[in-house]
Design a protein around this motif. Structure first.
Motif, short mmCIF file in Angstrom:
data_model
loop_
_atom_site.label_atom_id
_atom_site.label_comp_id
_atom_site.label_asym_id
_atom_site.label_seq_id
_atom_site.Cartn_x
_atom_site.Cartn_y
_atom_site.Cartn_z
N ALA A 198 13.64 31.35 -41.46
CA ALA A 198 13.37 30.15 -40.65
C ALA A 198 12.15 30.33 -39.75
CB ALA A 198 14.59 29.82 -39.79
N PHE A 199 11.91 31.57 -39.31
CA PHE A 199 10.78 31.78 -38.41
C PHE A 199 9.55 32.37 -39.10
CE2 PHE A 199 14.32 31.42 -35.40
CZ PHE A 199 13.81 30.39 -34.62
N THR A 200 9.58 32.43 -40.43
CA THR A 200 8.38 32.95 -41.11
C THR A 200 7.77 31.95 -42.10
OG1 THR A 200 9.76 34.04 -42.79
CG2 THR A 200 8.97 35.41 -40.96
N PHE A 201 8.41 30.81 -42.36
CA PHE A 201 7.83 29.94 -43.39
C PHE A 201 6.58 29.22 -42.91
CE2 PHE A 201 10.41 26.72 -41.22
CZ PHE A 201 9.54 25.64 -41.23
N GLU A 202 6.35 29.16 -41.59
CA GLU A 202 5.26 28.31 -41.09
C GLU A 202 3.87 28.65 -41.62
OE1 GLU A 202 6.54 28.61 -37.14
OE2 GLU A 202 7.02 26.48 -37.00
N PRO A 203 3.52 29.93 -41.81
CA PRO A 203 2.18 30.20 -42.36
C PRO A 203 1.93 29.52 -43.70
CG PRO A 203 3.18 32.24 -41.60
CD PRO A 203 4.23 31.17 -41.49
N LEU A 204 3.02 29.22 -44.42
CA LEU A 204 2.85 28.52 -45.71
C LEU A 204 2.21 27.15 -45.49
CD1 LEU A 204 6.25 29.46 -47.32
CD2 LEU A 204 4.02 29.95 -48.32
N ASN A 245 0.77 33.55 -47.08
CA ASN A 245 2.02 34.19 -47.45
C ASN A 245 2.52 34.98 -46.24
OD1 ASN A 245 3.99 35.88 -48.43
ND2 ASN A 245 2.84 36.57 -50.22
N PRO A 246 3.71 34.66 -45.72
CA PRO A 246 4.18 35.37 -44.51
C PRO A 246 4.25 36.88 -44.69
CG PRO A 246 5.89 33.87 -45.40
CD PRO A 246 4.62 33.60 -46.16
N PHE A 247 4.29 37.35 -45.94
CA PHE A 247 4.35 38.79 -46.16
C PHE A 247 2.97 39.44 -46.18
CE2 PHE A 247 8.35 37.17 -47.67
CZ PHE A 247 9.26 38.10 -47.16
N SER A 248 1.90 38.64 -46.12
CA SER A 248 0.57 39.26 -46.05
C SER A 248 -0.34 38.63 -44.99
CB SER A 248 -0.12 39.21 -47.43
OG SER A 248 -0.07 37.91 -47.95
N LEU A 254 1.65 33.61 -36.04
CA LEU A 254 2.90 33.28 -35.35
C LEU A 254 2.62 32.33 -34.18
CD1 LEU A 254 5.85 34.14 -35.86
CD2 LEU A 254 5.60 35.69 -33.93
N LEU A 255 1.35 32.22 -33.83
CA LEU A 255 1.00 31.31 -32.74
C LEU A 255 1.43 29.87 -33.06
CD1 LEU A 255 -1.71 29.37 -33.42
CD2 LEU A 255 -2.88 31.54 -33.16
N ILE A 256 1.57 29.55 -34.36
CA ILE A 256 1.98 28.18 -34.72
C ILE A 256 3.33 27.87 -34.08
CG2 ILE A 256 2.60 26.63 -36.65
CD1 ILE A 256 0.78 28.31 -38.45
N HIS A 257 4.21 28.89 -34.04
CA HIS A 257 5.53 28.68 -33.46
C HIS A 257 5.40 28.25 -32.00
CE1 HIS A 257 9.72 29.04 -32.68
NE2 HIS A 257 9.55 30.01 -31.80
N TRP A 258 4.54 28.94 -31.26
CA TRP A 258 4.43 28.59 -29.85
C TRP A 258 3.70 27.26 -29.66
CZ3 TRP A 258 7.57 30.07 -26.38
CH2 TRP A 258 7.36 29.63 -25.07
N LEU A 259 2.75 27.01 -30.53
CA LEU A 259 2.02 25.74 -30.47
C LEU A 259 3.00 24.57 -30.61
CD1 LEU A 259 -1.41 25.15 -31.63
CD2 LEU A 259 0.16 23.91 -33.04
N GLY A 310 -4.89 23.45 -41.73
CA GLY A 310 -3.98 22.73 -40.85
C GLY A 310 -4.79 21.80 -39.97
N VAL A 311 -4.18 20.70 -39.55
CA VAL A 311 -4.92 19.72 -38.76
C VAL A 311 -5.45 20.32 -37.45
CG1 VAL A 311 -4.81 17.46 -37.64
CG2 VAL A 311 -3.76 17.79 -39.90
N PRO A 312 -4.62 21.08 -36.68
CA PRO A 312 -5.19 21.66 -35.46
C PRO A 312 -6.36 22.60 -35.77
CG PRO A 312 -2.79 21.83 -35.44
CD PRO A 312 -3.18 21.37 -36.81
N GLY A 313 -6.25 23.35 -36.86
CA GLY A 313 -7.32 24.29 -37.23
C GLY A 313 -8.62 23.55 -37.52
N VAL A 314 -8.55 22.50 -38.33
CA VAL A 314 -9.80 21.84 -38.71
C VAL A 314 -10.39 21.05 -37.53
CG1 VAL A 314 -9.09 21.80 -41.13
CG2 VAL A 314 -8.82 19.73 -39.77
N LEU A 315 -9.52 20.53 -36.65
CA LEU A 315 -10.04 19.86 -35.46
C LEU A 315 -10.70 20.88 -34.53
CD1 LEU A 315 -7.14 17.31 -34.73
CD2 LEU A 315 -9.38 16.82 -35.75
#
Ligand SMILES: Cc1cc2nc3c(=O)[nH]c(=O)nc-3n(C[C@H](O)[C@H](O)[C@H](O)COP(=O)(O)OP(=O)(O)OC[C@H]3O[C@@H](n4cnc5c(N)ncnc54)[C@H](O)[C@@H]3O)c2cc1C
Length: 503
Positions: free
Chosen positions: A182-188, A193-196, A202-207, A472-477
């Motif tokens: 649940a806490f690693t799928f976000e990089p997808l 890949n959360p494994f690489s 992980l900053l996405i979680h706090w964002l 990701g939208v925040p990234g490209v903005l």
């Protein structure tokens, strides 16, 4: 007046156009497709409105500040609705987890699945917050055009042990396998890949915790339309159906952009929002590319791609959340199939988008608009995505949704369409049909990613998922913020200060 041409009208290109205009440039945007938005374009079919791509809107101030930048009030252009839960995650064993923003409710959800992980989650969220404070607030809108930019931040990155992967960091705090997922799928969601992928992501979680998860009334397309309307007011045309064919260079400096219909548009500055690998390969003559040679471009490791199935349904499913993640029986091995072995696995993990749970106007009355997304290998896999292949794959996914969350689904289907790696490569012009540009691993991040300012051609800049900071939208903005720091302004002076600060 200095002239700028922006190639591509994704969120990065539209944001760049606003910022260029704010800096006094005469701007035009060229878009190859027949509508603006890029991955965020819209499909309207049989009365249903399908956002093609982004649906989870985070860090909303990044959109609002574009309007403020030119003296407008964003509230006059669009409306954002909060989404709760952020995501509902359904595990293969039948259990579920509601990922919510409120700390107490989130801790209660963690405790419900695994009481012994409550303290671990507290430590994890503190780590995510610390990474956010460095990774987002200090790095995301800073240019990484010189090696010294990288060396400056290296001590902080080492202190945060960013060489660890997202999964490595999460697993060091949480023991329950379901919570680890649940806490690693976000990089997808940004192609990693959360494994690489470096644990910086992980900053996405706090964002999400900090600013929430939102949805635009009318769909993400309403945000694209709001930006296009703003640009029209600023007298910036967004010219759809006009692909750029060549970036003209004279004595190492951009001089203009030639369109496929042969017109030469003079430019002092060219901002490419299209995939940098393809821009260098196809639009910049090889004699100007000392660094970005064809060989170097072919070695870039592109992110995975996506299969997206859009469907309209008769009747509604009131128990569905707006965003649902349906995890399959395999996690690490499935990701290996996608990222390493590049084979189409028989099983899948899915993201189901049901925007009509928040905004029923996106479907005819009494109907549901949905899309289902499955990460798949990019086109280095050799999969052709023929009509038969996509129909068979979609059918398997629909059967799984029917069994897990949408009873009676296949009898109630009203309309269908698909998007595959083939369209990412041929419609959106992405190298290897990648959905998110180069894969966000440490050796392709920050200074190692495509720079926002070309090293080969002066006057050529990049925004969008392929460049720093990433997808990701925040990234490209944020990439358009970086651009503004790098641009000479139209009067010839240089921007040295952040123009809008992070709240
Ligand atoms: C299915 C899907 C779901 C997603 N979900 C989310 C989400 O929920 N939240 C989130 O934050 N992010 C999400 N993302 C990621 C996010 O959508 C992208 O990272 C972001 O929208 C990319 O924006 P961009 O500025 O890089 O431009 P793009 O959207 O990639 O647009 C680039 C544009 O350039 C145009 N172009 C290319 N070549 C030329 C040329 N030669 N001449 C003229 N034009 C050209 C293309 O046609 C395209 O319109 C998702 C992505 C996908 C695919």
């Amino acid at each position: 007046m200095m002239q700028a041409v922006v190639i591509g009208s994704g969120f990065g290109g539209l944001a760049a156009a606003v910022r260029l205009r704010a800096r006094g440039y005469e701007v035009r945007v060229l878009e190859a497709l027949d509508q603006p938005g890029g991955r965020a374009r819209v499909f309207r079919q049989d009365g249903f409105t399908f956002d093609a791509g982004p649906t989870v809107i985070t860090a909303p101030y990044l959109i609002a500040e574009l309007f403020e930048r030119v003296g407008r009030d964003a509230r006059d252009y669009y409306e954002l609705l909060p989404v709760d839960p952020f995501y509902r995650i359904l595990f293969a064993d039948g259990s579920r987890f509601d990922y919510v923003g409120d700390e107490e409710r989130l801790l209660a959800e963690v405790a419900r699945l695994s009481p012994r992980d409550v303290d671990g989650y507290r430590r994890l969220s503190a780590a995510a917050r610390e990474i956010f404070e460095v990774g987002y607030q200090q790095l995301a809108d800073q240019p990484f055009t010189r090696l010294s930019d990288m060396l400056r931040v290296l001590p902080e990155m080492l202190r945060l042990r960013s060489y660890r992967t997202v999964h490595g960091l999460v697993a060091s705090h949480l023991r329950d396998e379901r919570l680890r997922q649940a806490f690693t799928f976000e990089p997808l969601l940004v192609g990693g890949n959360p494994f690489s992928t470096t644990s910086i992501y992980l900053l996405i979680h706090w964002l999400e915790r900090k600013w929430g998860v939102h949805f635009a009334r009318g769909g993400t397309t309403a945000l694209v339309n709001a930006l296009v309307r703003l640009l029209a007011e600023l007298e910036v045309p967004v010219e759809c159906g006009r692909p750029a064919a060549q970036i003209e260079v004279s004595a190492g400096r951009v001089s203009g952009v030639r369109t496929t219909d042969g017109e030469l548009l003079p430019a002092d500055v060219v901002v490419a929002n299209a995939d940098p690998t393809v821009v260098y390969r196809d639009l910049v003559d090889a004699r100007w590319r000392r660094r970005h040679t064809d060989r170097r471009l072919s070695r870039v490791r592109q992110s995975m791609s996506l299969f997206v199935g859009y469907f309209g349904v008769r009747g509604t499913y009131p128990d569905l959340a707006h965003h649902t993640i349906l995890l399959g029986p395999r996690y690490r091995e499935l990701l290996n199939d996608i990222f390493r072995r590049r084979v189409l696995a028989h099983d899948f993990s899915l993201y189901l988008h049901t925007p009509t749970r928040t905004d029923p106007s996106l479907a005819p009355p009494g109907h549901e608009t949905c899309y289902v997304l499955s990460p798949v290998p990019n086109n280095r896999s050799g999969i052709a995505w023929s009509e038969a292949q996509r129909a068979e794959y979609f059918e398997r996914i629909l059967a799984s949704l029917e069994q897990r969350v949408m009873p009676g689904l296949r009898e109630r289907l009203v309309t269908l369409r698909t998007l595959t790696p083939h369209e990412f490569e041929h419609d959106l012009r992405s190298a290897d049909g990648a959905a998110f540009g180069p894969e966000p691993i440490l050796t392709q991040s920050a200074w190692f990613r495509y720079h926002n300012q070309s090293e080969d051609v002066s006057g050529l800049y990049f925004v969008g998922a392929g460049t720093h900071p990433g997808g990701g939208v925040p990234g490209v903005l944020s990439s358009a913020r970086v651009l503004e720091r790098l641009l000479p302004d139209a009067a010839g002076s240089r921007a040295v200060r952040p123009l809008v600060s992070v709240p």
